[in-house]
Scaffold this active site. Sequence first.
Site, PDB file in Angstrom:
ATOM      1  N   SER A 196       0.823  -1.215   0.000  1.00 52.41           N
ATOM      2  CA  SER A 196       0.000   0.000   0.000  1.00 52.41           C
ATOM      3  C   SER A 196       0.854   1.260   0.000  1.00 52.41           C
ATOM      4  O   SER A 196       0.368   2.343  -0.331  1.00 52.41           O
ATOM      5  CB  SER A 196      -0.938   0.011   1.207  1.00 52.41           C
ATOM      6  OG  SER A 196      -0.216   0.207   2.408  1.00 52.41           O
ATOM      7  N   PRO A 241      -0.097  -1.955   8.763  1.00 50.85           N
ATOM      8  CA  PRO A 241       1.185  -2.117   9.474  1.00 50.85           C
ATOM      9  C   PRO A 241       2.196  -0.994   9.216  1.00 50.85           C
ATOM     10  O   PRO A 241       3.294  -1.023   9.727  1.00 50.85           O
ATOM     11  CB  PRO A 241       1.705  -3.439   8.908  1.00 50.85           C
ATOM     12  CG  PRO A 241       1.214  -3.440   7.484  1.00 50.85           C
ATOM     13  CD  PRO A 241      -0.148  -2.783   7.528  1.00 50.85           C
ATOM     14  N   ASP A 268      -3.909   3.299  15.092  1.00 50.34           N
ATOM     15  CA  ASP A 268      -4.460   2.005  14.687  1.00 50.34           C
ATOM     16  C   ASP A 268      -4.415   1.063  15.878  1.00 50.34           C
ATOM     17  O   ASP A 268      -3.438   1.064  16.624  1.00 50.34           O
ATOM     18  CB  ASP A 268      -3.657   1.414  13.520  1.00 50.34           C
ATOM     19  CG  ASP A 268      -4.453   0.372  12.735  1.00 50.34           C
ATOM     20  OD1 ASP A 268      -4.945  -0.591  13.351  1.00 50.34           O
ATOM     21  OD2 ASP A 268      -4.585   0.528  11.510  1.00 50.34           O
ATOM     22  N   ASP A 318      -9.247   4.187  18.106  1.00 46.33           N
ATOM     23  CA  ASP A 318     -10.078   4.272  16.905  1.00 46.33           C
ATOM     24  C   ASP A 318      -9.737   5.549  16.139  1.00 46.33           C
ATOM     25  O   ASP A 318      -9.704   6.638  16.714  1.00 46.33           O
ATOM     26  CB  ASP A 318     -11.549   4.280  17.334  1.00 46.33           C
ATOM     27  CG  ASP A 318     -12.516   4.258  16.152  1.00 46.33           C
ATOM     28  OD1 ASP A 318     -12.094   4.593  15.026  1.00 46.33           O
ATOM     29  OD2 ASP A 318     -13.687   3.919  16.359  1.00 46.33           O
ATOM     30  N   LYS A 329     -13.087   4.064  -0.264  1.00 45.18           N
ATOM     31  CA  LYS A 329     -13.393   2.727  -0.773  1.00 45.18           C
ATOM     32  C   LYS A 329     -14.735   2.764  -1.503  1.00 45.18           C
ATOM     33  O   LYS A 329     -15.711   3.330  -0.999  1.00 45.18           O
ATOM     34  CB  LYS A 329     -13.445   1.719   0.370  1.00 45.18           C
ATOM     35  CG  LYS A 329     -12.240   1.755   1.299  1.00 45.18           C
ATOM     36  CD  LYS A 329     -10.931   1.442   0.588  1.00 45.18           C
ATOM     37  CE  LYS A 329      -9.749   1.552   1.549  1.00 45.18           C
ATOM     38  NZ  LYS A 329      -8.457   1.286   0.885  1.00 45.18           N
TER      39      LYS A 329
END
EC number: 2.1.1.186
Length: 363
Positions: free
Chosen positions: A190, A224, A242, A262, A308
Amino acid sequence: MKQLMLYCRQGFEKECAGEIQDKATQLEVYGFPRVFKNAGYVLFECYQDGDADKLARELDFNALIFARQMFAVAAEFTELPSEDRISPILAELGEIDAFPVCGDLRIETPDTNEAKELLKFCRKFTVPMRQALRGKGLLLAKENAKKPVFHLCFVASGHCFAGYSYSHNNSRFFMGIPRLKFPADAPSRSTLKLEEAFHVFIPREEWDTRLSSGMWAVDLGACPGGWTYQLVQRSMFVHCVDNGMMADSLMETGQIKHHMVDGFKFEPDRKNVTWLVCDMVEKPARVAHLMGEWLIKGWAKETIFNLKLPMKGRYDEVLQDIENLKTFLIENKVKFKLQAKHLYHDREEITVHIQVLSNISPH
């Protein structure tokens, strides 16, 4: 010239077609998109001769979300003989008075597995084609970045479209795709999405001031650490938000602070954040509103985030979310520049960039 060629991601021809229809109508150019399923391109057929050139000149390429490249089509060749493809192209283009002298040549294909098999041929064909075009006066003897770009798009070995784009209003990348190499030490692929976004949205000459070392950034949904990696590589300090674990390699840099909360509830304790980035898997309307909240509160000066897309109604969803976000910012008296693009490294998502032009005190 009545056709405009637009490259897009395979499977997103419908969205590209809907967008060019809307944008052309806004410029009072009328016609219809010709869509070929999974072809990786769309042809917009104008009713009026010369309107394809008008679109190539006046339709702001950066305002298109789903198009990777666009050019005015001067001629289509469907049965080029394999023993001599050059002569028919030169003969046809020699009859077109309106074809401009170009400063660069790109021989490309749509981005599909079938078409990309032609790329080896395209590379070999470029040198003799370039020499022939120069001999006919259609291409300058030396490359000139200020002149139009000559495009030959091969969709099959004997089938191509010839045309041109304006250098101030096109993608500067071959096939509209930045060629980026995946860094071996990056935590996830990503990372290439954010790197591509920097190339597409931020002029290279402004990187030293807008992507400079010592800046503070926030990465919502960081785990990550693919996007955080790009910020750390530019010597920024990053709040990583995260509930998941961050890559050890990033933690060891000493440049990041990991907040296991969050992303929708996090508030920065520092008021000197320049960049907000976000690649959370959430409903696009919810993410867009969150980005707007950060900007109107002055918590960040620039943001890059992904929306998304749903399985159906992707274009409508994009239009609605971006329009709602613009309205939200305008109502809160925020001046801004917004760009959105379906990047090469995006899949079922688009990437949005907003630069705040107002001077907003964090509150």
